[in-house]
Enzyme design. Structure first.
Site, mmCIF file in Angstrom:
data_model
loop_
_atom_site.group_PDB
_atom_site.id
_atom_site.type_symbol
_atom_site.label_atom_id
_atom_site.label_comp_id
_atom_site.label_asym_id
_atom_site.label_seq_id
_atom_site.Cartn_x
_atom_site.Cartn_y
_atom_site.Cartn_z
ATOM 1 C CG HIS A 71 35.844 50.747 38.397
ATOM 2 N ND1 HIS A 71 35.896 50.937 37.040
ATOM 3 C CD2 HIS A 71 35.358 49.497 38.593
ATOM 4 C CE1 HIS A 71 35.439 49.842 36.430
ATOM 5 N NE2 HIS A 71 35.119 48.959 37.353
ATOM 6 C CG ASP A 115 37.761 44.034 35.378
ATOM 7 O OD1 ASP A 115 37.993 43.577 36.501
ATOM 8 O OD2 ASP A 115 36.649 44.508 35.041
ATOM 9 C CG HIS A 124 33.427 46.395 34.822
ATOM 10 N ND1 HIS A 124 33.562 45.184 35.482
ATOM 11 C CD2 HIS A 124 32.100 46.637 34.747
ATOM 12 C CE1 HIS A 124 32.356 44.735 35.804
ATOM 13 N NE2 HIS A 124 31.446 45.593 35.366
ATOM 14 C CG ASP A 173 34.867 41.551 35.635
ATOM 15 O OD1 ASP A 173 35.839 41.504 34.853
ATOM 16 O OD2 ASP A 173 34.574 42.552 36.312
HETATM 17 ZN ZN LIG Z 1 35.251 44.407 36.379
#
Ligand SMILES: [Zn+2]
Length: 322
Positions: free
Chosen positions: A133, A170, A172, A258
């Site tokens: 991120h 992931d 995200h 995740d």
């Molecule tokens: Zn993540």
């Protein structure tokens, strides 16, 4: 001629307090206990000579600056000394020493790149890394410095490797990587993530394919909440096909755990079979296109049992193909 099993170099797996210490306290989802949860599981799996443990190292400021702006690097340094406040709008707190801790994560991913590029191994894995991120000029979502972004730039500068594939499963969206290279046609990007309408950071829709000369070099595949292994397999076929056609010179794999069922922060429901299958396919494609060269990074994953199992399966898949 194919090498025999016995002559395969071991997978390098990075271990040490320096990377374990990147975290926001034991009660935080991104806590320092994630490192130990993985290493306990890996040791219990009995990988033996298939794995060689390697030490973290710290990235220099010049290395950080391959991806991050000097102003942002200075800001992290300042807040690290003050040891308070937030590095972004409120997700990523500064703690005393955060600069060094984040630099250790970046340096360790660079150490993995070095080990692969020098021919010491063909596959390497860094559990506490994949901080996807972080943008060039700011922190985001528990990510201070973007080790994958620095690694892609480092591969170019240090080794003249131009076409780097970044593959991210992931839950995200890897927004720091996507927007950091949105207009760069040589950063081949493929990301399967939970639909941004339901999960942080809210980006990564299918029509985001890159800009300018890079249009068509980025593949975003949003998944509906509740998607399981069957859904993942369908999406993964597209990623594998894309990477095969893109023919990269090096692969970076962000295998955040995740996306497994039971994660406290997300709504995807894969099992660790998804991670094992993805790692196996990427090794096959790496063998075809880039002399087997792949670095895996742990990424997210906030259920300790999930991350321990998923990452162990990734290392086993790397080892199985030598
Ligand atoms: Zn993540």
């Amino acid at each position: 001629m194919r090498e025999s099993n016995d002559s395969r170099p071991p997978v390098f797996v990075y271990r040490g307090r320096a990377i374990a210490n990147y975290g926001f306290g034991n009660d935080h989802p991104f806590g320092p206990d994630r490192h130990d949860a993985f290493h306990s599981e890996l040791a219990a799996a009995g990988v033996g000579a298939a794995v060689q443990y390697a030490e973290p190292r710290r990235a220099s400021v010049d290395e950080l600056a391959l991806f991050h702006t000097p102003e942002y690097i200075d800001r992290v340094s300042q807040l690290s000394q003050e040891g308070r406040g937030f590095l972004d709008a409120g997700d990523t707190p500064a703690f005393p020493g955060v600069f060094d801790a984040a630099s250790d994560v970046v340096g360790t991913t660079l150490a993995a790149v070095d080990a692969v590029m020098r021919g010491e191994t063909r596959r390497a894995f860094v559990p506490i890394a994949g901080l996807h991120h972080a943008a060039r000029a700011n922190a985001a979502g528990f990510c201070v410095f973007n080790d994958c972004g620095v690694a892609a730039e480092y591969l170019r500068k240090q080794y003249g490797v131009e076409r780097v594939a970044y593959v991210d499963i992931d839950a995200h969206h890897g927004d720091g990587m996507f927007y950091g290279f949105e207009d760069d046609p040589d950063l081949l990007f493929a990301d399967i993530h939970e639909d941004g309408r339901f999960l942080y950071p809210g980006t990564g829709s299918a029509d985001e394919t890159g800009t300018g000369r890079a249009r068509g070099t980025k593949l975003n595949i949003p998944m509906a909440p509740g998607a399981g292994d069957g859904d993942f397999r369908v999406a993964w076929e597209r990623v594998a096909d894309y990477i095969d056609k893109a023919s990269p010179d090096f692969m970076i794999f962000q295998c955040g755990a995740d996306s497994l069922a039971g994660d406290p922060l997300t709504h995807l429901e894969y099992s660790e079979e998804a991670h094992a299958a993805a790692a196996g396919t990427l090794c096959e494609l790496a063998d075809i296109h880039c002399e087997g060269r792949i670095v895996g990074t742990g990424g997210g994953g906030y259920d300790r049992r999930n991350l321990a199992r998923a990452w162990t399966r990734v290392v086993q898949a790397f080892a199985a193909r030598g």
